[in-house]
Motif scaffolding. Structure first.
Motif, PDB file in Angstrom:
ATOM      1  N   PHE A 293       0.836  -1.202   0.000  1.00 28.01           N
ATOM      2  CA  PHE A 293       0.000   0.000   0.000  1.00 28.01           C
ATOM      3  C   PHE A 293       0.872   1.254   0.000  1.00 28.01           C
ATOM      4  O   PHE A 293       1.950   1.274   0.615  1.00 28.01           O
ATOM      5  CB  PHE A 293      -0.915   0.018   1.222  1.00 28.01           C
ATOM      6  N   VAL A 294       0.374   2.286  -0.674  1.00 22.31           N
ATOM      7  CA  VAL A 294       1.019   3.601  -0.641  1.00 22.31           C
ATOM      8  C   VAL A 294      -0.026   4.606  -0.151  1.00 22.31           C
ATOM      9  O   VAL A 294      -1.081   4.771  -0.777  1.00 22.31           O
ATOM     10  CB  VAL A 294       1.549   4.022  -2.015  1.00 22.31           C
ATOM     11  N   PHE A 295       0.268   5.250   0.970  1.00 21.27           N
ATOM     12  CA  PHE A 295      -0.637   6.233   1.570  1.00 21.27           C
ATOM     13  C   PHE A 295      -0.178   7.627   1.164  1.00 21.27           C
ATOM     14  O   PHE A 295       1.003   7.959   1.301  1.00 21.27           O
ATOM     15  CB  PHE A 295      -0.636   6.106   3.098  1.00 21.27           C
ATOM     16  N   ARG A 296      -1.145   8.447   0.707  1.00 21.96           N
ATOM     17  CA  ARG A 296      -0.774   9.773   0.196  1.00 21.96           C
ATOM     18  C   ARG A 296      -1.942  10.742   0.352  1.00 21.96           C
ATOM     19  O   ARG A 296      -3.102  10.360   0.216  1.00 21.96           O
ATOM     20  CB  ARG A 296      -0.377   9.674  -1.268  1.00 21.96           C
ATOM     21  N   ASN A 297      -1.634  11.991   0.604  1.00 18.58           N
ATOM     22  CA  ASN A 297      -2.626  13.072   0.545  1.00 18.58           C
ATOM     23  C   ASN A 297      -2.553  13.690  -0.846  1.00 18.58           C
ATOM     24  O   ASN A 297      -1.536  14.272  -1.218  1.00 18.58           O
ATOM     25  CB  ASN A 297      -2.343  14.133   1.608  1.00 18.58           C
ATOM     26  N   GLU A 298      -3.629  13.525  -1.620  1.00 16.15           N
ATOM     27  CA  GLU A 298      -3.642  14.018  -2.992  1.00 16.15           C
ATOM     28  C   GLU A 298      -4.344  15.366  -3.081  1.00 16.15           C
ATOM     29  O   GLU A 298      -5.374  15.581  -2.440  1.00 16.15           O
ATOM     30  CB  GLU A 298      -4.353  13.031  -3.910  1.00 16.15           C
ATOM     31  N   PRO A 299      -3.813  16.295  -3.887  1.00 18.69           N
ATOM     32  CA  PRO A 299      -4.501  17.568  -4.117  1.00 18.69           C
ATOM     33  C   PRO A 299      -5.879  17.319  -4.725  1.00 18.69           C
ATOM     34  O   PRO A 299      -6.131  16.289  -5.356  1.00 18.69           O
ATOM     35  CB  PRO A 299      -3.584  18.297  -5.101  1.00 18.69           C
ATOM     36  N   GLU A 300      -6.743  18.283  -4.534  1.00 15.42           N
ATOM     37  CA  GLU A 300      -8.127  18.151  -4.985  1.00 15.42           C
ATOM     38  C   GLU A 300      -8.234  17.795  -6.466  1.00 15.42           C
ATOM     39  O   GLU A 300      -8.995  16.897  -6.846  1.00 15.42           O
ATOM     40  CB  GLU A 300      -8.862  19.462  -4.713  1.00 15.42           C
ATOM     41  N   ALA A 301      -7.462  18.474  -7.310  1.00 14.67           N
ATOM     42  CA  ALA A 301      -7.576  18.268  -8.754  1.00 14.67           C
ATOM     43  C   ALA A 301      -7.220  16.830  -9.144  1.00 14.67           C
ATOM     44  O   ALA A 301      -7.901  16.215  -9.983  1.00 14.67           O
ATOM     45  CB  ALA A 301      -6.677  19.254  -9.496  1.00 14.67           C
ATOM     46  N   ILE A 337       6.626   7.247  -6.723  1.00 14.50           N
ATOM     47  CA  ILE A 337       6.586   7.650  -5.318  1.00 14.50           C
ATOM     48  C   ILE A 337       6.831   9.150  -5.244  1.00 14.50           C
ATOM     49  O   ILE A 337       7.664   9.700  -5.973  1.00 14.50           O
ATOM     50  CB  ILE A 337       7.643   6.882  -4.497  1.00 14.50           C
ATOM     51  N   ARG A 338       6.115   9.817  -4.335  1.00 12.58           N
ATOM     52  CA  ARG A 338       6.278  11.261  -4.171  1.00 12.58           C
ATOM     53  C   ARG A 338       6.725  11.591  -2.750  1.00 12.58           C
ATOM     54  O   ARG A 338       6.647  10.770  -1.827  1.00 12.58           O
ATOM     55  CB  ARG A 338       4.965  11.983  -4.502  1.00 12.58           C
ATOM     56  N   ASP A 339       7.171  12.824  -2.601  1.00  8.79           N
ATOM     57  CA  ASP A 339       7.641  13.301  -1.301  1.00  8.79           C
ATOM     58  C   ASP A 339       6.543  13.146  -0.247  1.00  8.79           C
ATOM     59  O   ASP A 339       5.398  13.553  -0.467  1.00  8.79           O
ATOM     60  CB  ASP A 339       8.049  14.768  -1.422  1.00  8.79           C
ATOM     61  N   GLY A 340       6.892  12.542   0.899  1.00  6.84           N
ATOM     62  CA  GLY A 340       5.938  12.394   1.987  1.00  6.84           C
ATOM     63  C   GLY A 340       5.107  11.129   1.944  1.00  6.84           C
ATOM     64  O   GLY A 340       4.304  10.893   2.855  1.00  6.84           O
ATOM     65  N   ASP A 341       5.263  10.297   0.912  1.00  6.08           N
ATOM     66  CA  ASP A 341       4.501   9.054   0.822  1.00  6.08           C
ATOM     67  C   ASP A 341       4.872   8.088   1.950  1.00  6.08           C
ATOM     68  O   ASP A 341       6.004   8.113   2.464  1.00  6.08           O
ATOM     69  CB  ASP A 341       4.757   8.349  -0.510  1.00  6.08           C
ATOM     70  N   THR A 342       3.921   7.239   2.307  1.00  8.82           N
ATOM     71  CA  THR A 342       4.170   6.128   3.228  1.00  8.82           C
ATOM     72  C   THR A 342       3.938   4.832   2.471  1.00  8.82           C
ATOM     73  O   THR A 342       2.844   4.590   1.951  1.00  8.82           O
ATOM     74  CB  THR A 342       3.239   6.177   4.450  1.00  8.82           C
TER      75      THR A 342
END
Length: 376
Positions: A293-301, A337-342
Motif C-alpha cells: 500500500f502507498v498512503f498519500r494526501n492528494e490535491p483536490e484536482a 513515489i512522491r515526497d511524503g509518501d508512506t
C-alpha cells in the motif's frame, strides 16, 4: 485411560488457548488488508482505496515539476564587456617619446591598476580627465582615452582590461566547494559556468538541486537537468542568488520490509519497486505481496480525476499494489513515489497464524511444565 484423558485435556487446552489468542492482539507490524480496506469511503471511512492500474498510474504520476520559467529561459546573456558602476578597470598606456606625460623616464609604458568606476559611471585618467566608462565596452573606453591623450602626446597606445569588481555580481552558496560573491565576466555569464567558477557542487549530482533567486522570482531545477537540456543553462543577471542543496524529499517505509525507516530520495524520480528495493525489499518470511500500500494526501484536482467526482480540498488516498497479478510488477515499476509518501507492506495471513501457533505452543509447554512439577 489416563493417557487418553491427558490427550483430551491437552486438546481442550489447545482449543482454549487458540481461542484466547485469537481474542487477544498478537504482536504485528501494523494493520492487515481487511483493516485498511475498512477505512475506505465505501465502508464509511475517509480514504479512497484504489487498485493501481495504467489509468491510475497516469494520473497519480503527476507531480510538481522543477524548472525555469520563461522569464529565466528567455533572458539573453549580459554583455560581459559592458562596464557598470562599481567595476574595476586596469589601464596600460604606451607613449612613443622619451619624456612622456605618464610614462616614467626610461620606460615605455605606465600601468594604472584598480581604476574604480564611480557611482555616476566615470573614471579619472590623468591628462584625459573624467571619462565616461559605464555603458561602454573596454574597446570604446580605449578609443575615448586615446583621443583625449593624442592632443598632448604623439600616437599614444592605450590598453583597457576589465578586472573583477563589485559591479555585476552573483552570490553562490550552499553545497558548492567555494561559496562566495562572483563577478559576471565573459567566462561566467551562464549558470553552469558560474557553478564551475565556484568549484563545482559538493553533493552527489543525482540529488543536487539548484535554486536561482532573481528579485521576486524564484526557480529550482535538478542539477542533472542543466546538462540533459542545454536550454536550462540560463543567462545570469546582476544580483542573482544561486543556492545548491541536496534533495530533501523522503518517503517512509513500514511493515513487512527489509527495514523500516524514513528514506531519502536517491534519484530525481523513484518508482514503488525502487522504493521497496531501497529498504531491502519485501520480507521473505512474513510479507504479503498482494498487500503493498502507498498512503498519500492528494490535491483536490488529482483526487477528482482519480475517483471521477467533485471533491473539496486535499483527499486521503490509499493505493493498492498486488505484485502477484500478471502485470503487478509492471504496475509497481510505473507507480511514482512522491515526497511524503508512506509505503506499507502487510503481513501474510500465514505469518499471523504462525504467531498464533507459536504462542499456543509456548502456552501448552508452560502447562506441561506445571504438570510435571506438580506430578499431575
Amino acid at each position: 485411560m489416563l493417557s487418553l484423558t491427558l490427550r483430551l485435556s491437552r486438546g481442550v487446552a489447545l482449543v482454549v488457548t487458540l481461542g484466547i489468542l485469537a481474542a487477544c492482539a498478537l504482536p504485528r507490524v501494523g494493520p492487515n488488508k481487511s483493516e485498511i480496506f475498512a477505512g475506505s469511503v465505501l465502508r464509511e471511512g475517509d480514504a479512497f482505496v484504489l487498485t493501481v492500474d495504467d489509468r491510475v498510474n497516469a494520473i497519480a504520476a503527476v507531480a510538481p515539476a522543477l524548472g525555469f520559467s520563461a522569464g529565466f529561459l528567455n533572458a539573453g546573456e549580459v554583455g560581459s564587456d559592458t562596464i557598470n558602476p562599481g567595476d574595476t578597470l586596469g589601464l596600460t598606456i604606451f607613449e612613443n617619446v622619451d619624456d612622456g606625460l605618464l610614462v616614467p623616464t626610461g620606460q615605455n609604458a605606465t600601468i594604472l591598476n584598480e581604476v574604480q568606476v564611480d557611482g555616476q559611471g566615470f573614471i579619472f585618467v590623468p591628462y584625459a580627465g573624467r571619462v565616461k566608462a559605464a555603458g561602454n565596452t573596454p574597446e570604446a573606453i580605449r578609443r575615448i582615452i586615446t583621443d583625449k591623450l593624442s592632443d598632448q602626446t604623439p600616437d599614444p597606445q592605450v590598453q583597457v582590461r576589465r578586472l573583477a569588481g563589485d559591479g555585476s555580481t552573483v552570490s553562490v552558496s550552499g553545497a558548492v566547494n567555494a561559496q562566495g560573491v562572483y563577478p559576471i565576466e565573459r567566462p561566467t555569464r551562464s549558470l553552469v559556468a558560474m557553478l564551475a567558477a565556484a568549484g563545482g557542487i559538493g553533493v552527489d549530482p543525482e540529488i543536487a538541486r539548484v535554486t536561482v533567486v532573481r528579485g521576486n522570482q524564484r526557480a529550482e531545477i535538478f542539477y542533472d537537468d542543466l546538462y540533459n537540456n542545454p536550454r536550462n543553462d540560463i543567462a545570469l543577471r546582476d544580483g542573482d542568488a544561486i543556492v545548491v542543496k541536496a534533495d530533501s524529499r523522503t518517503f517512509t517505509a513500514l511493515g513487512a520490509t527489509g527495514t523500516q525507516n524514513r528514506v531519502k530520495f536517491e534519484t530525481p524520480t523513484i518508482s514503488a519497486i525502487e522504493a521497496l528495493a531501497q529498504v531491502g525489499g519485501l520480507s521473505s518470511t512474513v510479507a504479503d505481496p498482494t498487500g503493498v500500500f502507498v498512503f498519500r494526501n492528494e490535491p483536490e484536482a488529482i483526487a477528482e480525476q482519480l475517483v471521477g467526482q467533485d471533491l473539496t480540498g486535499t483527499q486521503r488516498v490509499v493505493y493498492v499494489l498486488d505484485l502477484t497479478r500478471p502485470n503487478g510488477m509492471f504496475m509497481a515499476r510505473d507507480f511514482a513515489i512522491r515526497d511524503g509518501d508512506t509505503v506499507y507492506v502487510t503481513e501474510a495471513p500465514f505469518a499471523q497464524f504462525s504467531k498464533t501457533i507459536a504462542a499456543a505452543t509456548g502456552s501448552l509447554n508452560a502447562v506441561n511444565n506445571v504438570q510435571s512439577t506438580t506430578g499431575l
